[in-house]
Design an enzyme around this catalytic site. Structure first.
Site, PDB file in Angstrom:
ATOM      1  N   LYS A  18      25.490  -3.623  -1.044  1.00 27.33           N
ATOM      2  CA  LYS A  18      26.966  -3.616  -1.117  1.00 27.33           C
ATOM      3  C   LYS A  18      27.562  -2.940   0.103  1.00 27.33           C
ATOM      4  CE  LYS A  18      26.419  -2.626  -6.019  1.00 27.33           C
ATOM      5  NZ  LYS A  18      26.511  -1.455  -6.915  1.00 27.33           N
ATOM      6  N   ARG A  66       0.796  -1.227   0.000  1.00 28.34           N
ATOM      7  CA  ARG A  66       0.000   0.000   0.000  1.00 28.34           C
ATOM      8  C   ARG A  66       0.824   1.270   0.000  1.00 28.34           C
ATOM      9  NH1 ARG A  66      -2.757  -3.880   1.572  1.00 28.34           N
ATOM     10  NH2 ARG A  66      -0.750  -4.411   2.468  1.00 28.34           N
ATOM     11  N   THR A  67       1.766   1.361   0.929  1.00 31.61           N
ATOM     12  CA  THR A  67       2.426   2.652   1.123  1.00 31.61           C
ATOM     13  C   THR A  67       3.226   3.025  -0.122  1.00 31.61           C
ATOM     14  OG1 THR A  67       2.554   2.076   3.446  1.00 31.61           O
ATOM     15  CG2 THR A  67       3.828   3.986   2.733  1.00 31.61           C
ATOM     16  N   HIS A  96       4.613   5.708  11.653  1.00 31.40           N
ATOM     17  CA  HIS A  96       4.155   5.586  10.262  1.00 31.40           C
ATOM     18  C   HIS A  96       3.206   6.761  10.014  1.00 31.40           C
ATOM     19  CE1 HIS A  96       3.029   4.006   6.484  1.00 31.40           C
ATOM     20  NE2 HIS A  96       2.768   2.755   6.794  1.00 31.40           N
ATOM     21  N   ARG A 114      11.084   3.932   3.631  1.00 28.90           N
ATOM     22  CA  ARG A 114      10.736   2.949   4.668  1.00 28.90           C
ATOM     23  C   ARG A 114      11.988   2.183   5.034  1.00 28.90           C
ATOM     24  NH1 ARG A 114       5.676  -1.110   4.616  1.00 28.90           N
ATOM     25  NH2 ARG A 114       4.717   0.867   5.193  1.00 28.90           N
TER      26      ARG A 114
HETATM   27  N1   CP Z   1      -0.417  -0.083   5.806  1.00 34.14           N
HETATM   28  C1   CP Z   1       0.813  -0.331   5.280  1.00 34.14           C
HETATM   29  O1   CP Z   1       1.815   0.291   5.661  1.00 34.14           O
HETATM   30  O2   CP Z   1       0.827  -1.304   4.329  1.00 34.14           O
HETATM   31  P1   CP Z   1       2.113  -1.759   3.500  1.00 34.14           P
HETATM   32  O3   CP Z   1       3.070  -2.402   4.492  1.00 34.14           O
HETATM   33  O4   CP Z   1       1.604  -2.704   2.462  1.00 34.14           O
HETATM   34  O5   CP Z   1       2.736  -0.528   2.917  1.00 34.14           O
END
Ligand code: CP
Length: 307
Positions: free
Chosen positions: A80, A51-52, A129, A101
């Site tokens: 590396k 999603r993100t 998040h 991320r």
């Molecule tokens: N909600 C969320 O962060 O989903 P993903 O891990 O798929 O990005």
């Protein structure tokens, strides 16, 4: 230059503006189709995501911009041995804005110290998040018409669930939010959040062990997955993973206007039969994530709302 590392980096006024902009984007998508013409978003994902990452990329494309990036550390020079700081310093030469991320808490913050482009934390370990929080706030606002005067139950892995940590912090600034934390003792919300958010802000919260004992009180039920990847011990994960499974019998005493949220991915904690219930909001929530990220990209790039 502003970065978004923690949900508290945004004021309540800024959150209100983002949600208002996201609402306008939902209503007038064509108006926004070219506002990021010539701009580039880099998605640097050192940890898996559906999603993100994809909603960030879709968001930039729907604004008329371009995207570049990688979806795992294995496909970048991190494999590396390159440091996050060096990676970001270089990528900020190629992109106007970066969503990152990383499995290590604090990595996006460290990156922000070296980057020449704004950094958005797209999830750092079990910490924060913030763009999921914006997604959750937009969902609650669209479903309930308000962010205050709500009773919200957080259920599942409240220890490692970064989406819970970020949303609890963000909601702490709204009036009369009643928190019910539903978890096994091993997965309770971390002590630092109890002390620095709940107790410091004088917020009322209760901790319970079952959904059944509180379901009739809830306006919102925020389900979460047990975060397998954060456990040190496979046996503990296996013992705890199916503690809560929301199914139709569990909803028997729920309010008719309950909103069921889940940041997704789901594993087993919501039975598929619940998906057809109008109270299930989690797939709409995933869609709202794209629109609120469109609003965020615009704000962070200083792009004005088109007439
Ligand atoms: N909600 C969320 O962060 O989903 P993903 O891990 O798929 O990005």
């Amino acid at each position: 230059m502003r970065h978004l590392i923690d949900p508290m980096d945004l004021t309540v006024k800024e959150i209100d503006e983002l949600l208002e902009l996201a609402d306008d984007i939902i209503e007038n998508k064509e108006k926004y189709a070219k506002v990021c013409d010539g701009k580039k978003l880099a998605t640097l994902f050192f940890e898996p995501s559906t999603r993100t990452r994809l909603s960030f990329e879709a968001a930039m494309m729907e604004l008329g911009g371009n995207v570049l990036g990688f979806s795992s550390s294995d496909s970048s020079s991190s494999a590396k041995g390159e440091s996050v700081s060096d990676t970001v310093k270089v990528v900020s030469c190629y992109a106007d804005i970066i969503a990152m991320r990383h499995p290590k808490e604090g990595a996006p913050f460290l990156a922000s110290l070296k980057s020449d482009s704004p950094i958005i934390n797209a999830g750092d370990g079990g910490h924060n998040h913030p763009t999921q929080t914006l997604t959750d706030l937009l969902t609650i606002h669209r479903e309930k018409g308000r962010l205050d005067n709500i009773t919200i139950g957080f259920c599942g892995d409240l220890k490692f669930g970064r989406t819970v940590h970020s949303l609890v912090k963000a909601l702490s600034r709204y009036e009369n939010v009643n928190y019910i934390m539903i978890s096994p003792v091993e997965l309770e919300i971390p002590q630092y959040l109890k002390e620095e958010v709940f107790e410091k802000e004088g917020m009322t919260y209760q901790q319970v062990r079952t959904i059944d004992e509180v379901i009739d009180q809830l306006d919102i039920l925020y389900m979460t997955r047990v975060q397998k990847e954060r456990f040190f011990n496979e046996a503990d994960y296996v013992r705890l993973k199916d503690t809560y499974i929301l199914d139709m019998p569990k909803l028997k005493n729920a309010k008719e206007d309950l909103s069921i949220l889940h940041p997704l991915p789901r594993v087993n904690e919501i039975a598929v039969e619940v998906d057809d219930d109008p109270r299930a909001c989690y797939f709409r929530q995933a869609l709202y994530g794209k629109y609120v990220r469109m609003a965020l990209i615009m704000k962070m790039l200083g792009i004005a709302k088109p007439e």
